[in-house]
Design a protein around this motif. Sequence first.
Motif, PDB file in Angstrom:
ATOM      1  N   GLN A  22     -64.642   9.714 -22.761  1.00 55.45           N
ATOM      2  CA  GLN A  22     -63.280   9.261 -23.097  1.00 55.45           C
ATOM      3  C   GLN A  22     -62.999   9.474 -24.589  1.00 55.45           C
ATOM      4  O   GLN A  22     -61.918   9.962 -24.955  1.00 55.45           O
ATOM      5  CB  GLN A  22     -63.176   7.776 -22.731  1.00 55.45           C
ATOM      6  N   TRP A  23     -63.958   9.169 -25.436  1.00 50.50           N
ATOM      7  CA  TRP A  23     -63.757   9.355 -26.882  1.00 50.50           C
ATOM      8  C   TRP A  23     -63.585  10.831 -27.218  1.00 50.50           C
ATOM      9  O   TRP A  23     -62.961  11.172 -28.212  1.00 50.50           O
ATOM     10  CB  TRP A  23     -64.946   8.786 -27.668  1.00 50.50           C
ATOM     11  N   TRP A  24     -64.177  11.717 -26.386  1.00 49.64           N
ATOM     12  CA  TRP A  24     -64.067  13.168 -26.623  1.00 49.64           C
ATOM     13  C   TRP A  24     -62.905  13.758 -25.816  1.00 49.64           C
ATOM     14  O   TRP A  24     -62.948  14.894 -25.424  1.00 49.64           O
ATOM     15  CB  TRP A  24     -65.381  13.869 -26.307  1.00 49.64           C
ATOM     16  N   ASN A  25     -61.910  12.929 -25.538  1.00 52.81           N
ATOM     17  CA  ASN A  25     -60.695  13.445 -24.913  1.00 52.81           C
ATOM     18  C   ASN A  25     -60.917  13.972 -23.504  1.00 52.81           C
ATOM     19  O   ASN A  25     -60.277  14.944 -23.100  1.00 52.81           O
ATOM     20  CB  ASN A  25     -60.153  14.585 -25.784  1.00 52.81           C
ATOM     21  N   HIS A  73     -76.165  15.566 -35.019  1.00 51.54           N
ATOM     22  CA  HIS A  73     -75.968  16.053 -33.655  1.00 51.54           C
ATOM     23  C   HIS A  73     -74.645  15.549 -33.063  1.00 51.54           C
ATOM     24  O   HIS A  73     -73.953  16.294 -32.361  1.00 51.54           O
ATOM     25  CB  HIS A  73     -77.156  15.592 -32.799  1.00 51.54           C
ATOM     26  N   PHE A  74     -74.309  14.309 -33.320  1.00 50.68           N
ATOM     27  CA  PHE A  74     -73.104  13.723 -32.747  1.00 50.68           C
ATOM     28  C   PHE A  74     -72.523  12.709 -33.721  1.00 50.68           C
ATOM     29  O   PHE A  74     -73.274  11.971 -34.363  1.00 50.68           O
ATOM     30  CB  PHE A  74     -73.463  12.924 -31.475  1.00 50.68           C
ATOM     31  N   VAL A  75     -71.197  12.649 -33.797  1.00 51.37           N
ATOM     32  CA  VAL A  75     -70.537  11.513 -34.439  1.00 51.37           C
ATOM     33  C   VAL A  75     -69.318  11.174 -33.599  1.00 51.37           C
ATOM     34  O   VAL A  75     -68.615  12.076 -33.131  1.00 51.37           O
ATOM     35  CB  VAL A  75     -70.129  11.812 -35.903  1.00 51.37           C
ATOM     36  N   GLY A  76     -69.102   9.906 -33.377  1.00 52.09           N
ATOM     37  CA  GLY A  76     -67.925   9.483 -32.611  1.00 52.09           C
ATOM     38  C   GLY A  76     -67.383   8.190 -33.177  1.00 52.09           C
ATOM     39  O   GLY A  76     -68.144   7.296 -33.577  1.00 52.09           O
ATOM     40  N   VAL A  77     -66.059   8.111 -33.252  1.00 48.54           N
ATOM     41  CA  VAL A  77     -65.384   6.893 -33.705  1.00 48.54           C
ATOM     42  C   VAL A  77     -64.409   6.474 -32.610  1.00 48.54           C
ATOM     43  O   VAL A  77     -63.713   7.320 -32.016  1.00 48.54           O
ATOM     44  CB  VAL A  77     -64.644   7.149 -35.050  1.00 48.54           C
ATOM     45  N   GLY A  80     -59.229   3.829 -31.466  1.00 51.39           N
ATOM     46  CA  GLY A  80     -58.430   2.843 -32.190  1.00 51.39           C
ATOM     47  C   GLY A  80     -58.871   2.637 -33.631  1.00 51.39           C
ATOM     48  O   GLY A  80     -58.196   1.961 -34.411  1.00 51.39           O
ATOM     49  N   GLU A  81     -60.013   3.188 -33.982  1.00 52.56           N
ATOM     50  CA  GLU A  81     -60.578   3.003 -35.337  1.00 52.56           C
ATOM     51  C   GLU A  81     -60.419   4.261 -36.198  1.00 52.56           C
ATOM     52  O   GLU A  81     -60.806   4.273 -37.361  1.00 52.56           O
ATOM     53  CB  GLU A  81     -62.082   2.679 -35.250  1.00 52.56           C
ATOM     54  N   ARG A  82     -59.882   5.323 -35.618  1.00 53.11           N
ATOM     55  CA  ARG A  82     -59.856   6.609 -36.335  1.00 53.11           C
ATOM     56  C   ARG A  82     -58.835   6.618 -37.475  1.00 53.11           C
ATOM     57  O   ARG A  82     -57.844   5.902 -37.429  1.00 53.11           O
ATOM     58  CB  ARG A  82     -59.540   7.755 -35.361  1.00 53.11           C
ATOM     59  N   GLY A  83     -59.112   7.460 -38.432  1.00 51.06           N
ATOM     60  CA  GLY A  83     -58.152   7.659 -39.520  1.00 51.06           C
ATOM     61  C   GLY A  83     -58.246   6.607 -40.608  1.00 51.06           C
ATOM     62  O   GLY A  83     -57.410   6.566 -41.508  1.00 51.06           O
ATOM     63  N   HIS A  84     -59.288   5.754 -40.554  1.00 53.73           N
ATOM     64  CA  HIS A  84     -59.433   4.696 -41.565  1.00 53.73           C
ATOM     65  C   HIS A  84     -60.744   4.808 -42.333  1.00 53.73           C
ATOM     66  O   HIS A  84     -61.196   3.821 -42.926  1.00 53.73           O
ATOM     67  CB  HIS A  84     -59.316   3.318 -40.913  1.00 53.73           C
ATOM     68  N   GLY A  85     -61.387   5.970 -42.245  1.00 55.96           N
ATOM     69  CA  GLY A  85     -62.563   6.179 -43.097  1.00 55.96           C
ATOM     70  C   GLY A  85     -63.909   5.861 -42.460  1.00 55.96           C
ATOM     71  O   GLY A  85     -64.934   5.978 -43.131  1.00 55.96           O
ATOM     72  N   LEU A  86     -63.930   5.481 -41.172  1.00 60.98           N
ATOM     73  CA  LEU A  86     -65.227   5.123 -40.579  1.00 60.98           C
ATOM     74  C   LEU A  86     -66.120   6.349 -40.376  1.00 60.98           C
ATOM     75  O   LEU A  86     -67.331   6.281 -40.604  1.00 60.98           O
ATOM     76  CB  LEU A  86     -65.024   4.359 -39.256  1.00 60.98           C
ATOM     77  N   GLY A  87     -65.528   7.465 -39.967  1.00 65.74           N
ATOM     78  CA  GLY A  87     -66.320   8.688 -39.820  1.00 65.74           C
ATOM     79  C   GLY A  87     -66.949   9.072 -41.156  1.00 65.74           C
ATOM     80  O   GLY A  87     -68.134   9.387 -41.241  1.00 65.74           O
ATOM     81  N   ARG A  88     -66.164   8.989 -42.217  1.00 67.88           N
ATOM     82  CA  ARG A  88     -66.690   9.282 -43.558  1.00 67.88           C
ATOM     83  C   ARG A  88     -67.804   8.305 -43.915  1.00 67.88           C
ATOM     84  O   ARG A  88     -68.844   8.704 -44.438  1.00 67.88           O
ATOM     85  CB  ARG A  88     -65.549   9.201 -44.586  1.00 67.88           C
ATOM     86  N   GLN A  89     -67.591   7.025 -43.607  1.00 64.34           N
ATOM     87  CA  GLN A  89     -68.595   5.999 -43.938  1.00 64.34           C
ATOM     88  C   GLN A  89     -69.928   6.291 -43.222  1.00 64.34           C
ATOM     89  O   GLN A  89     -70.996   6.191 -43.811  1.00 64.34           O
ATOM     90  CB  GLN A  89     -68.058   4.642 -43.471  1.00 64.34           C
ATOM     91  N   VAL A 113     -62.914  24.432 -29.912  1.00 65.97           N
ATOM     92  CA  VAL A 113     -61.784  23.747 -29.285  1.00 65.97           C
ATOM     93  C   VAL A 113     -61.524  22.403 -29.973  1.00 65.97           C
ATOM     94  O   VAL A 113     -60.409  21.871 -29.924  1.00 65.97           O
ATOM     95  CB  VAL A 113     -62.049  23.561 -27.762  1.00 65.97           C
ATOM     96  N   ASN A 114     -62.548  21.885 -30.645  1.00 64.56           N
ATOM     97  CA  ASN A 114     -62.436  20.569 -31.273  1.00 64.56           C
ATOM     98  C   ASN A 114     -61.943  20.728 -32.717  1.00 64.56           C
ATOM     99  O   ASN A 114     -62.673  20.556 -33.688  1.00 64.56           O
ATOM    100  CB  ASN A 114     -63.799  19.868 -31.227  1.00 64.56           C
ATOM    101  N   GLN A 115     -60.667  21.027 -32.845  1.00 62.19           N
ATOM    102  CA  GLN A 115     -60.078  21.280 -34.168  1.00 62.19           C
ATOM    103  C   GLN A 115     -60.140  20.051 -35.064  1.00 62.19           C
ATOM    104  O   GLN A 115     -60.267  20.164 -36.278  1.00 62.19           O
ATOM    105  CB  GLN A 115     -58.637  21.760 -34.017  1.00 62.19           C
ATOM    106  N   ARG A 119     -61.691  20.075 -38.829  1.00 68.49           N
ATOM    107  CA  ARG A 119     -60.982  19.586 -40.033  1.00 68.49           C
ATOM    108  C   ARG A 119     -61.768  18.448 -40.696  1.00 68.49           C
ATOM    109  O   ARG A 119     -61.851  18.365 -41.922  1.00 68.49           O
ATOM    110  CB  ARG A 119     -59.567  19.088 -39.678  1.00 68.49           C
ATOM    111  N   PHE A 120     -62.309  17.545 -39.869  1.00 71.03           N
ATOM    112  CA  PHE A 120     -63.099  16.435 -40.398  1.00 71.03           C
ATOM    113  C   PHE A 120     -64.266  16.981 -41.224  1.00 71.03           C
ATOM    114  O   PHE A 120     -64.486  16.556 -42.366  1.00 71.03           O
ATOM    115  CB  PHE A 120     -63.600  15.565 -39.241  1.00 71.03           C
ATOM    116  N   HIS A 121     -65.022  17.931 -40.673  1.00 73.02           N
ATOM    117  CA  HIS A 121     -66.171  18.466 -41.408  1.00 73.02           C
ATOM    118  C   HIS A 121     -65.735  19.164 -42.705  1.00 73.02           C
ATOM    119  O   HIS A 121     -66.401  19.063 -43.729  1.00 73.02           O
ATOM    120  CB  HIS A 121     -66.990  19.408 -40.512  1.00 73.02           C
TER     121      HIS A 121
END
Length: 163
Positions: A22-25, A73-77, A80-89, A113-115, A119-121
């Motif tokens: 679900q998190w991976w669309n 290998h994997f990162v997932g946020v 509802g938590e995206r766009g607030h810096g958690l992936g960066r953290q 396919v995972n644009q 962009r995040f990387h």
Amino acid sequence: MTVEIRQVRSSDYLPVISVIDQWWNGRHMADMLPRLFFEHFTDTSFAAERDGDLAGFLIGFVSQSRPGEAYIHFVGVHPGERGHGLGRQLYEHFFAVVQARGCNLVRAVTAPVNQGSVRFHQRMGFDIEGGDEQAAGVRVVSGHDGEGHDRVRFVKNLAITGP
Ligand SMILES: CC(C)(COP(=O)(O)OP(=O)(O)OC[C@H]1O[C@@H](n2cnc3c(N)ncnc32)[C@H](O)[C@@H]1OP(=O)(O)O)[C@@H](O)C(=O)NCCC(=O)NCCS
């Protein structure tokens, strides 16, 4: 309530696996993340919790074969938590942990396919390496993980400060 980042444990496996597709669309990702990562890579893999609920996770390791190199290998946020810096953290936490273990290079791959991931990387200061074709301005390694499984390869030198 602030987010707490801690090492993953075996008991995180089922909660992560139950949300990952679900998190991976809706992409089927669970097969790429077997339980072994939650048992044998716990020093360098992290869960982020907000008020006891899973807000994100990162699965990574120090390379067994390449001195000074680490791999995410994997990162997932949680959506509802995206766009607030958690992936960066999560990434910055991983960078600090692997740097303390002597790593200065971090690699990762993502599907073209995972644009959002591409962009995040890029925002996290990764460069794209290799690639034998262009897709939406991004170099892609065709058949990197087998026929039909193209990948964008990322590398970041932690010794170079940047975004
Ligand atoms: C990719 C993902 C982990 C990013 O997590 P996040 O918490 O939203 O990221 P952050 O808020 O920390 O963003 C960090 C930087 O990346 C940028 N960024 C994040 N997602 C982006 C997107 N979809 N498009 C463009 N830029 C993006 C942010 O703008 C931010 O830039 P800045 O710090 O320079 O301002 C998250 O979107 C996710 O879980 N996606 C689904 C799973 C996935 O694709 N994982 C990656 C492949 S393994």
